[in-house]
Design a protein around this motif. Structure first.
Motif, mmCIF file in Angstrom:
data_model
loop_
_atom_site.group_PDB
_atom_site.id
_atom_site.type_symbol
_atom_site.label_atom_id
_atom_site.label_comp_id
_atom_site.label_asym_id
_atom_site.label_seq_id
_atom_site.Cartn_x
_atom_site.Cartn_y
_atom_site.Cartn_z
ATOM 1 N N ALA A 115 28.893 20.502 40.010
ATOM 2 C CA ALA A 115 29.228 21.068 41.326
ATOM 3 C C ALA A 115 30.630 21.660 41.367
ATOM 4 C CB ALA A 115 29.100 19.983 42.399
ATOM 5 N N HIS A 116 31.492 21.258 40.413
ATOM 6 C CA HIS A 116 32.900 21.694 40.448
ATOM 7 C C HIS A 116 33.087 23.131 39.982
ATOM 8 C CE1 HIS A 116 32.570 17.329 39.534
ATOM 9 N NE2 HIS A 116 33.363 17.257 40.574
ATOM 10 N N GLY A 117 32.063 23.688 39.303
ATOM 11 C CA GLY A 117 32.172 25.053 38.793
ATOM 12 C C GLY A 117 32.790 25.074 37.406
ATOM 13 N N VAL A 118 32.570 26.167 36.687
ATOM 14 C CA VAL A 118 33.092 26.285 35.318
ATOM 15 C C VAL A 118 33.769 27.632 35.123
ATOM 16 C CG1 VAL A 118 31.327 24.775 34.324
ATOM 17 C CG2 VAL A 118 30.927 27.247 34.381
ATOM 18 N N GLN B 179 36.381 35.218 46.121
ATOM 19 C CA GLN B 179 37.573 35.647 46.870
ATOM 20 C C GLN B 179 38.708 35.994 45.903
ATOM 21 O OE1 GLN B 179 37.984 32.142 49.277
ATOM 22 N NE2 GLN B 179 37.159 33.091 51.116
ATOM 23 N N GLY B 180 38.914 35.110 44.915
ATOM 24 C CA GLY B 180 39.985 35.345 43.942
ATOM 25 C C GLY B 180 39.767 36.630 43.167
ATOM 26 N N GLU B 181 38.522 36.850 42.749
ATOM 27 C CA GLU B 181 38.197 38.078 42.005
ATOM 28 C C GLU B 181 38.449 39.316 42.865
ATOM 29 O OE1 GLU B 181 34.161 37.265 40.961
ATOM 30 O OE2 GLU B 181 34.694 35.983 39.263
ATOM 31 N N ARG B 182 38.103 39.202 44.145
ATOM 32 C CA ARG B 182 38.308 40.332 45.056
ATOM 33 C C ARG B 182 39.804 40.643 45.229
ATOM 34 N NH1 ARG B 182 35.397 38.441 48.745
ATOM 35 N NH2 ARG B 182 36.938 37.844 50.310
ATOM 36 N N TYR B 183 40.609 39.608 45.329
ATOM 37 C CA TYR B 183 42.058 39.810 45.484
ATOM 38 C C TYR B 183 42.662 40.492 44.253
ATOM 39 C CZ TYR B 183 41.933 36.684 49.577
ATOM 40 O OH TYR B 183 41.668 36.111 50.800
ATOM 41 N N VAL B 184 42.165 40.107 43.059
ATOM 42 C CA VAL B 184 42.654 40.742 41.828
ATOM 43 C C VAL B 184 42.298 42.225 41.834
ATOM 44 C CG1 VAL B 184 42.356 40.847 39.309
ATOM 45 C CG2 VAL B 184 42.648 38.637 40.438
ATOM 46 N N PRO C 95 38.669 19.448 37.489
ATOM 47 C CA PRO C 95 37.683 20.394 36.929
ATOM 48 C C PRO C 95 37.432 21.614 37.811
ATOM 49 C CG PRO C 95 36.672 18.245 37.434
ATOM 50 C CD PRO C 95 38.147 18.072 37.548
ATOM 51 N N GLU C 96 37.503 21.448 39.128
ATOM 52 C CA GLU C 96 37.314 22.617 39.997
ATOM 53 C C GLU C 96 38.439 23.629 39.796
ATOM 54 O OE1 GLU C 96 37.587 23.996 44.622
ATOM 55 O OE2 GLU C 96 36.830 21.967 44.296
ATOM 56 N N VAL C 97 39.659 23.139 39.668
ATOM 57 C CA VAL C 97 40.821 24.015 39.465
ATOM 58 C C VAL C 97 40.713 24.728 38.120
ATOM 59 C CG1 VAL C 97 43.319 23.987 39.024
ATOM 60 C CG2 VAL C 97 42.379 22.815 41.031
ATOM 61 N N GLU C 98 40.324 23.982 37.082
ATOM 62 C CA GLU C 98 40.167 24.607 35.762
ATOM 63 C C GLU C 98 39.083 25.681 35.801
ATOM 64 O OE1 GLU C 98 39.530 21.334 33.090
ATOM 65 O OE2 GLU C 98 41.661 20.798 33.070
ATOM 66 N N GLY C 99 37.991 25.389 36.514
ATOM 67 C CA GLY C 99 36.921 26.370 36.641
ATOM 68 C C GLY C 99 37.372 27.617 37.377
ATOM 69 N N THR C 100 38.073 27.410 38.497
ATOM 70 C CA THR C 100 38.537 28.551 39.309
ATOM 71 C C THR C 100 39.527 29.404 38.531
ATOM 72 O OG1 THR C 100 38.173 27.315 41.362
ATOM 73 C CG2 THR C 100 39.677 29.186 41.477
ATOM 74 N N MET C 101 40.462 28.753 37.829
ATOM 75 C CA MET C 101 41.451 29.515 37.056
ATOM 76 C C MET C 101 40.773 30.309 35.933
ATOM 77 S SD MET C 101 44.724 26.934 37.011
ATOM 78 C CE MET C 101 45.901 28.165 36.444
ATOM 79 N N GLY C 102 39.644 29.778 35.469
ATOM 80 C CA GLY C 102 38.912 30.461 34.401
ATOM 81 C C GLY C 102 37.907 31.485 34.902
ATOM 82 N N ARG C 103 37.773 31.616 36.214
ATOM 83 C CA ARG C 103 36.854 32.625 36.778
ATOM 84 C C ARG C 103 37.611 33.864 37.241
ATOM 85 N NH1 ARG C 103 31.626 31.331 35.850
ATOM 86 N NH2 ARG C 103 31.168 33.143 37.095
ATOM 87 N N ILE C 104 38.847 33.650 37.659
ATOM 88 C CA ILE C 104 39.616 34.765 38.237
ATOM 89 C C ILE C 104 40.327 35.493 37.098
ATOM 90 C CG2 ILE C 104 41.487 35.376 39.825
ATOM 91 C CD1 ILE C 104 40.801 32.786 41.395
#
Length: 308
Positions: free
Chosen positions: A73-76, A105-110, A125-134
């Motif tokens: 659920a935390h995302g990857v 949202q992060g991708e859109r801002y970039v 893990p959610e933070v690691e996933g988000t940082m690795g998606r944007i």
């Protein structure tokens, strides 16, 4: 003893969906099903799913070739998705839709040419996933002090997003510090934050006005459960995070007149019921529930599992 239950408490819609994805996958495809990382941060939930045939791994290298795999659920990070594809693993994604919303949202801002700041806890893990998606560098801040350390000019076009297990109340001081430092800054609207985080925290604040002690049922590695404990402590009420009834200090509670009881977003109601049962061992018990927000949000399952 009086016991007052927080409302809402326990499972949120993202957790319900993630657990259901594992259970439905086991029913549809048979055991074993591999899950990267704990599906949600709760030992009881993980053990119940293990008993049904789920296998939890931290690295995709541990998954046999071609075995059906679920992302928690935390995302990857995107790199994990690419690794699964390169290994030929059929994947079901149990990322909470509200976490996925932060990713987009992060991708859109970039795409708008903005530098992105993520408000969150390093190593989660959610933070690691988000940082690795944007795409591009993401600047992680955990405190107002971190805002001062950002190596960015005041006129840098900036955007911020936040970890979903942080509420509006948790992030408002950091957002204010960002807005003081940067003159071209945007972020998601308040309505875009995780409703479950905010609701559970508000309920604990309300509970803290009424009770002598607060018990938070949740796992030690659950970010949102730890935050509920902190909120009780900030209100100067003795507050304890317990995994289940075995961690209750009944001798300490013997003196309590009014006990508040809540649960983190990944803790099942059966654990709350077990704690109430244990408290009955101290004598007569009067149970009541705070009037609170009734949550009726449901998230759809992935199309492979959704028969509706």
């Amino acid at each position: 003893m009086k016991v007052i239950l927080a409302q809402p408490r326990g499972f949120c819609a993202g957790v319900v969906r993630a657990i259901e994805i594992v259970e439905q996958a086991l029913t549809k495809y048979g055991a074993p099903i591999y899950v990267r990382h704990e599906i949600v941060h709760n030992g009881y939930v993980v053990e119940k799913l293990k008993a049904k045939g789920a296998r939890f791994v931290e690295n995709l290298a541990e998954v046999p070739s071609g075995a059906r795999t679920i992302f928690s659920a935390h995302g990857v990070a995107r790199s994990v998705e690419e690794e699964a594809a390169s290994l030929g693993l059929p994947v079901l994604d149990a990322t909470c839709p509200l976490v996925a919303k932060v990713h987009s949202q992060g991708e859109r801002y970039v795409q708008q040419g903005r530098a992105v700041v993520l408000i969150g806890h390093a190593g989660h893990p959610e933070v690691e996933g988000t940082m690795g998606r944007i795409p591009g560098p993401v600047h992680l801040v955990q405190s107002e002090a971190d805002v001062d350390k950002l190596d960015l000019a005041a006129d840098t076009p900036l955007a911020y997003v936040s970890q979903t297990t942080l509420s509006v109340d948790d992030t408002k001081c950091i957002i204010a510090a960002l807005k003081r430092r940067f003159n071209d800054i945007v972020g998601p609207e308040t309505k875009d934050i995780c409703y479950a985080t905010q609701n559970r925290q508000s309920a604990v604040r309300e509970l803290s006005q009424l009770v002598d002690v607060i018990l938070v049922v949740g796992a030690k590695n659950s970010s949102n459960s730890n935050r509920l404990r902190e909120i009780g402590a900030e209100a100067r009420v003795p507050t304890f995070l317990i995994a289940d009834r075995t961690e209750l200090d009944l001798e300490f509670l013997r003196e309590a007149k009014i006990v508040g009881l809540t649960a983190g977003a990944s803790a099942p109601e059966i654990l709350v019921e077990d704690v109430i049962d244990a408290l009955r061992g101290l004598g007569p018990l009067e149970l009541s529930m705070l009037p609170g927000v009734e949550e009726n949000i449901e998230f759809k399952l992935p199309p492979e599992l959704d028969d509706h």
